[in-house]
Design an enzyme around this catalytic site. Structure first.
Site, mmCIF file in Angstrom:
data_model
loop_
_atom_site.group_PDB
_atom_site.id
_atom_site.type_symbol
_atom_site.label_atom_id
_atom_site.label_comp_id
_atom_site.label_asym_id
_atom_site.label_seq_id
_atom_site.Cartn_x
_atom_site.Cartn_y
_atom_site.Cartn_z
ATOM 1 N N ASP A 271 11.097 -34.108 17.413
ATOM 2 C CA ASP A 271 11.996 -33.810 18.263
ATOM 3 C C ASP A 271 12.508 -32.785 19.380
ATOM 4 O O ASP A 271 13.049 -32.488 18.673
ATOM 5 C CB ASP A 271 12.026 -35.176 18.939
ATOM 6 C CG ASP A 271 13.662 -34.752 19.612
ATOM 7 O OD1 ASP A 271 14.217 -34.604 19.998
ATOM 8 O OD2 ASP A 271 14.238 -35.186 18.337
ATOM 9 N N CYS A 311 -6.563 -27.257 25.317
ATOM 10 C CA CYS A 311 -5.811 -28.086 26.764
ATOM 11 C C CYS A 311 -6.634 -27.260 27.884
ATOM 12 O O CYS A 311 -7.550 -26.650 27.991
ATOM 13 C CB CYS A 311 -4.488 -27.637 26.672
ATOM 14 S SG CYS A 311 -4.456 -26.286 27.219
ATOM 15 N N CYS A 314 -6.201 -24.000 28.726
ATOM 16 C CA CYS A 314 -7.605 -22.445 27.419
ATOM 17 C C CYS A 314 -8.661 -23.411 28.198
ATOM 18 O O CYS A 314 -9.217 -22.080 28.188
ATOM 19 C CB CYS A 314 -6.844 -22.968 26.482
ATOM 20 S SG CYS A 314 -5.309 -22.651 25.860
ATOM 21 N N HIS A 340 -0.439 -26.893 27.231
ATOM 22 C CA HIS A 340 -0.781 -25.720 26.298
ATOM 23 C C HIS A 340 0.490 -26.038 25.835
ATOM 24 O O HIS A 340 0.223 -25.893 23.875
ATOM 25 C CB HIS A 340 -0.752 -24.899 26.406
ATOM 26 C CG HIS A 340 -0.907 -23.639 25.791
ATOM 27 N ND1 HIS A 340 -2.048 -23.627 25.178
ATOM 28 C CD2 HIS A 340 -0.137 -22.707 25.504
ATOM 29 C CE1 HIS A 340 -2.193 -22.387 24.323
ATOM 30 N NE2 HIS A 340 -0.802 -22.191 23.991
#
Length: 378
Positions: A271, A311, A314, A340
């Site tokens: 994370d 995404c 893009c 993204h």
């Protein structure tokens, strides 16, 4: 009589023959997480600027939230009234809550530590907040995440060996208290290995925490200001010491080279606030590089940010448009770049898993080489 599987389990589905890298499936009451996997950080029950539906579309499977901050606002009682954290934030998949142990490090200027716990001065109203292992478990039980992290002391860098040893002693004692007070069924407790940059303390901590035989084990106290070479050394040392049959979580790490190195040492979960923080500052992760979309070179560039990325930034927009949004201070630019960047880390996780299954992880990712074809074919 039908068999009901336990709510938690970890199954290793593939291994790299040349490293400790493995693919796995971490089973939780709210779904299964395919590992290796990056977990986006939703500190206050939200990944900044991103809806739950958008987050799921990035490929994210498990999300992290923070006990300390949710205790301050809105309060765990409000979350419990809503039916728990999953319903409160409209996230149907697995959730993990940090215990507040990281804030013992990051908010060192406003806290006081003793063997009982940590007293914080609230940044909101100045009142004193006492966080103990028992209180951290109670708050996390009310929040209702699938995984609760043990309350630990994360020492700063640099710190003396004596200070780190004292922090380890507290961490291990607090873990025993967390185990004694953790009562919520359907919630797994993970222990945390500490030890700073001292090999002896790291080895001792790994041995003590592993002996507790919890559903998962994490390594904390990295990416807290130490040189990157020290982080690498810790990962190489501690990874092989962790119990093979449990998921291994490297806390606070989300850069591509460090994730690849850690996967090679047997780590499964990661994370970091990096993807959304970069997005809010106008930066995008592309092919292992960080691109500043404020840069004038993008002003007339009408090509997709990353032609291979699925995404919304893009598939629906150009570099020139993203450059315009960021330069104009438009909220949409920050949201698109955040989406993204999260997608990039999910794709990178998936690429490492695919390489493990296909037997080419050691060649393509260990160590990860930004100039290799694998760095550009996620």
């Amino acid at each position: 009589m039908s068999f009901t599987p336990p709510p938690f389990g970890f199954t290793i589905t593939a291994r790299c023959p040349h490293t400790l890298a493995r693919c796995g499936r971490f089973h939780t009451p709210h779904g299964t997480v395919a590992t290796p996997r990056f977990m986006p950080v939703g500190t206050l029950a939200t990944v900044k600027g991103v809806t739950a539906g958008q987050l799921a579309a990035t490929g994210a499977q498990m999300v992290l939230a923070n006990t300390y901050h949710l205790h301050l606002q809105p309060g765990e009682d409000i979350v419990a009234e809503a039916g728990g954290l999953h319903r409160f934030m409209d996230w149907p998949g697995p959730l993990l809550t940090d215990s507040g142990g990281y804030q013992v490090f990051s908010l060192g200027a406003i806290n006081r530590i003793d063997d009982n716990g940590v007293s914080f001065r609230s940044p909101r109203d100045g009142r004193t907040i006492l966080l103990t292992p028992e209180r951290a478990m109670a708050i996390q039980a009310a929040l209702g995440a699938d995984v609760a992290m043990a309350f630990d002391q994360c020492p700063p860098y640099p710190a003396s060996e004596a200070d780190v040893e004292a922090a380890c002693r507290r961490t291990h004692a607090w873990l025993e208290r967390c185990m004694a007070s953790h009562q919520r069924s359907g919630q797994a407790l993970f222990g945390i290995v500490q030890g700073g940059c001292f090999p002896r303390l790291r080895a001792e901590s790994a041995r003590e925490v592993a002996a507790m035989d919890l559903p998962g084990i994490a390594v904390g106290g990295v990416s807290v200001g130490e040189p990157v070479e020290e982080m690498h050394r810790i990962v190489r040392q501690v990874g092989p010491l962790l119990p093979d049959a449990r998921p291994h979580y490297l806390m606070g790490v989300g850069s591509l080279p460090e994730m690849a190195l850690a996967v090679a040492q047997g780590f499964d979960l990661f994370d970091c606030v990096l993807p959304t923080r970069l997005g809010r500052h106008g930066a995008a992760l592309v092919g292992g590089e960080r691109w500043n979309l404020r840069n004038a070179r993008f002003r007339h560039d009408h090509t997709p940010l990353d032609p291979g990325c699925p995404c919304p930034a893009c598939t629906g927009h150009t570099r020139a448009y993203l450059h315009h949004l960021i330069r104009a201070g438009e909220m949409l630019g920050k949201i698109l770049l955040s989406l993204h960047n999260i997608t990039q880390l999910q794709r990178f996780s998936g690429a490492m898993a695919r390489a493990i299954r296909e037997g080419c992880f050691a060649e393509d990712f260990a160590p990860w080489n930004p100039d290799s074809p694998a760095a550009h074919t996620w």
